[in-house]
Enzyme design. Structure first.
Site, PDB file in Angstrom:
ATOM      1  CG  ASP A 102     -21.024  18.575   4.508  1.00 30.33           C
ATOM      2  OD1 ASP A 102     -20.545  18.504   5.642  1.00 30.33           O
ATOM      3  OD2 ASP A 102     -22.178  18.942   4.273  1.00 30.33           O
ATOM      4  CG  ASN A 158     -22.761  17.985   1.066  1.00 35.52           C
ATOM      5  OD1 ASN A 158     -23.050  19.065   1.579  1.00 35.52           O
ATOM      6  ND2 ASN A 158     -23.161  16.827   1.561  1.00 35.52           N
ATOM      7  CG  ASP A 170      -7.515  28.207  -0.608  1.00 39.96           C
ATOM      8  OD1 ASP A 170      -7.170  29.036   0.268  1.00 39.96           O
ATOM      9  OD2 ASP A 170      -6.725  27.682  -1.414  1.00 39.96           O
ATOM     10  CD  GLU A 189     -20.975  17.282   8.946  1.00 41.08           C
ATOM     11  OE1 GLU A 189     -20.340  18.187   9.483  1.00 41.08           O
ATOM     12  OE2 GLU A 189     -22.173  17.375   8.663  1.00 41.08           O
ATOM     13  CG  ASP A 220     -23.580  14.596   3.470  1.00 38.81           C
ATOM     14  OD1 ASP A 220     -24.531  14.200   2.772  1.00 38.81           O
ATOM     15  OD2 ASP A 220     -23.676  15.520   4.291  1.00 38.81           O
TER      16      ASP A 220
HETATM   17  N1  LIG Z   1     -14.485  25.959   0.760  1.00 33.66           N
HETATM   18  C1  LIG Z   1     -15.626  26.547   0.415  1.00 33.66           C
HETATM   19  N2  LIG Z   1     -15.649  27.467  -0.571  1.00 33.66           N
HETATM   20  C2  LIG Z   1     -16.793  28.081  -0.937  1.00 33.66           C
HETATM   21  N3  LIG Z   1     -17.975  27.860  -0.324  1.00 33.66           N
HETATM   22  C3  LIG Z   1     -18.018  26.955   0.671  1.00 33.66           C
HETATM   23  C4  LIG Z   1     -16.864  26.260   1.098  1.00 33.66           C
HETATM   24  N4  LIG Z   1     -17.217  25.443   2.104  1.00 33.66           N
HETATM   25  C5  LIG Z   1     -18.530  25.606   2.300  1.00 33.66           C
HETATM   26  N5  LIG Z   1     -19.024  26.529   1.434  1.00 33.66           N
HETATM   27  C6  LIG Z   1     -20.416  26.989   1.361  1.00 33.66           C
HETATM   28  O1  LIG Z   1     -21.103  26.653   2.580  1.00 33.66           O
HETATM   29  C7  LIG Z   1     -22.166  25.731   2.324  1.00 33.66           C
HETATM   30  C8  LIG Z   1     -22.250  24.659   3.406  1.00 33.66           C
HETATM   31  O2  LIG Z   1     -21.061  23.916   3.400  1.00 33.66           O
HETATM   32  P1  LIG Z   1     -20.995  22.359   3.770  1.00 33.66           P
HETATM   33  O3  LIG Z   1     -21.914  21.584   2.881  1.00 33.66           O
HETATM   34  O4  LIG Z   1     -19.583  21.955   3.778  1.00 33.66           O
HETATM   35  O5  LIG Z   1     -21.464  22.344   5.266  1.00 33.66           O
HETATM   36  P2  LIG Z   1     -22.695  21.877   6.113  1.00 33.66           P
HETATM   37  O6  LIG Z   1     -23.421  23.077   6.359  1.00 33.66           O
HETATM   38  O7  LIG Z   1     -22.209  21.117   7.261  1.00 33.66           O
HETATM   39  O8  LIG Z   1     -23.557  20.973   5.206  1.00 33.66           O
HETATM   40  P3  LIG Z   1     -24.940  20.269   5.366  1.00 33.66           P
HETATM   41  O9  LIG Z   1     -25.948  21.335   5.088  1.00 33.66           O
HETATM   42  O10 LIG Z   1     -24.844  19.270   4.260  1.00 33.66           O
HETATM   43  O11 LIG Z   1     -24.982  19.666   6.717  1.00 33.66           O
HETATM   44  C9  LIG Z   1     -21.869  25.166   0.956  1.00 33.66           C
HETATM   45  O12 LIG Z   1     -23.057  24.797   0.288  1.00 33.66           O
HETATM   46  C10 LIG Z   1     -21.169  26.314   0.241  1.00 33.66           C
HETATM   47  O13 LIG Z   1     -22.106  27.210  -0.277  1.00 33.66           O
HETATM   48 MG   LIG Z   2     -23.396  20.281   3.279  1.00 32.06          MG
END
Ligand SMILES: Nc1ncnc2c1ncn2[C@@H]1O[C@H](COP(=O)(O)OP(=O)(O)OP(=O)(O)O)[C@@H](O)[C@H]1O
Ligand SMILES: [Mg+2]
Length: 381
Positions: free
Chosen positions: A269, A256, A139, A271, A251
């Site tokens: 996040d 996050n 979601d 992972e 993390d």
């Molecule tokens: N379920 C969600 N609903 C709304 N926005 C989301 C969702 N999942 C991720 N996002 C958006 O995407 C961005 C990146 O997500 P996330 O931190 O999970 O991944 P990442 O890119 O692997 O992180 P990092 O930059 O810490 O390595 C979040 O900051 C958020 O803005």
């Molecule tokens: Mg992230």
């Protein structure tokens, strides 16, 4: 364990270019796949938002809307999702292995076992056949994330500009959220798949062994770091004597978390999720802020020196849990090493994509270097 870094490369037309994945192809592929996971006759249509650029450092998140018919004759359903896509092996991934199924299962179990707000996860496509890499849909949660680029400590963003009381609420509620994760009963049994596979007598020893292996994996692409090697040797010689093994988010930093009104509404996040002592997450929360704060200190900017202060975080954590945390110094050094390795990987990626010249001294890539060096001095490493 699924390991996209060693898997055969996906077909060229599906290869996940970091910034040029073809939105039309992604849309068509997702539509065809959704028709196989939704009930027959659902006739889904997909709108992918905001391009498909990577907006994270280690994987990709793609917002999308899906419209479908649940039952013939009934109103159409609209789902607002985010696809989390495993990183491509060609992209110099941050981690040596990447288990999307574990992330998916961790988020689902946290949703079931705790009150911690995690996005509801829906379908997972584990094969990579649809988009060239495994992905799942969760979601899309409305909320705001403290910015990493530029770090929120630089100012001119919602968190920096908030009232002290609001910042304190965000801090307290975040610590409470981490504490609630750690309270999952008998994590070794309920969520044991997150335990590192590396050898060690305790959960913490296994985490450290995994981090050492992660460093060894990073070296060939960018070179050795004397600072990290010194830190790893010290960590191995001074491993805290603890057998604690709770669910750790990994993390665990405010960058996050999606917030609404300074309260967590989406913990993201997963992972780096693992099993280990709670100090791992508490230190990561504090250390991540210290990295950002130290950058503003160096630039003689005000930053947020009163935010996420270790003593306050500890007091909140101990107050809500009744658990007395051990000294965090070892964990700060450990997390300093993990930050350093992330910078080794992102630096290697920038070199691979021609964004920077190979650095003469790779430690210049590590924004956390002053902090880690100071810690190493303090512990006489
Ligand atoms: N379920 C969600 N609903 C709304 N926005 C989301 C969702 N999942 C991720 N996002 C958006 O995407 C961005 C990146 O997500 P996330 O931190 O999970 O991944 P990442 O890119 O692997 O992180 P990092 O930059 O810490 O390595 C979040 O900051 C958020 O803005
Ligand atoms: Mg992230």
């Amino acid at each position: 364990m699924d390991n996209p870094t060693t898997a055969a490369p996906p077909p060229a037309d599906l290869r996940l270019q970091r910034s040029s994945r073809d939105t039309a192809t992604v849309t068509a592929r997702l539509t065809t796949w959704l028709a196989t996971v939704l009930p027959p006759g659902a006739d889904p249509s997909v709108v992918v938002h905001g391009g498909v650029d990577a907006n994270g450092m280690s994987s990709e998140t793609v917002p999308l809307d899906v419209t479908w018919t649940a039952d013939p004759g009934e109103a159409t359903q609209v789902g607002r999702y985010v696809a989390r896509v495993a990183p491509d092996a060609q992209d110099v991934p941050v981690f040596p292995t990447y288990d999307l199924q574990h992330q998916y299962d961790a988020i689902r179990l946290v949703g079931e076992l705790t009150d911690v707000p995690v996005p509801t996860v829906h379908w997972i496509e584990p094969t990579g056949d649809v988009l060239g890499a495994p992905f799942f849909l969760m979601d899309r949660v409305d909320g705001v994330v403290p910015p990493d680029v530029l770090p929120y400590t630089f100012g001119d963003n919602w968190l920096f500009d908030a009232a002290a009381e609001q910042q304190a609420r965000l801090q307290r509620r975040t610590v409470e959220t981490i504490a609630a994760l750690h309270a999952v009963p008998d994590a070794e049994r309920t969520i044991g798949f997150l335990a590192p596979e590396h050898p060690g007598a305790t959960a913490l020893a296994r985490n450290l062994a995994r981090t050492r292996a992660w460093y060894d994996f990073a070296v060939p692409d960018i070179g050795r770091s004397p600072m990290v090697e010194r830190a790893l040797a010290w960590l191995e010689a001074h491993l805290p004597d603890t057998e604690e093994s709770v669910l750790c988010w990994g993390d665990a930093r405010i960058g996050n978390v999606l917030y609404q009104d300074f309260e967590p509404v989406g913990v993201l996040d997963w992972e780096m999720a693992t099993l280990g002592p709670p100090e791992l997450d508490v230190s990561w929360l504090v250390f991540a802020h210290q990295v950002f704060q130290s950058i503003t200190d160096m630039l003689e900017l005000p930053g947020m020196p009163d935010f996420l202060v270790e003593a306050d975080v500890r007091a909140t954590y101990e107050g809500v849990t009744g658990v007395v945390l051990g000294d965090l110094t070892w964990y700060h050094v450990y997390n300093g090493v993990q930050w350093s390795i992330v910078f080794m990987r992102t630096g290697a990626r920038q070199v691979r994509f021609g964004e920077i010249e190979p650095p003469e001294d790779l430690e210049t890539l590590m924004h956390n270097k002053p902090l880690l060096e100071k810690l190493l001095e303090e512990v006489h490493a």
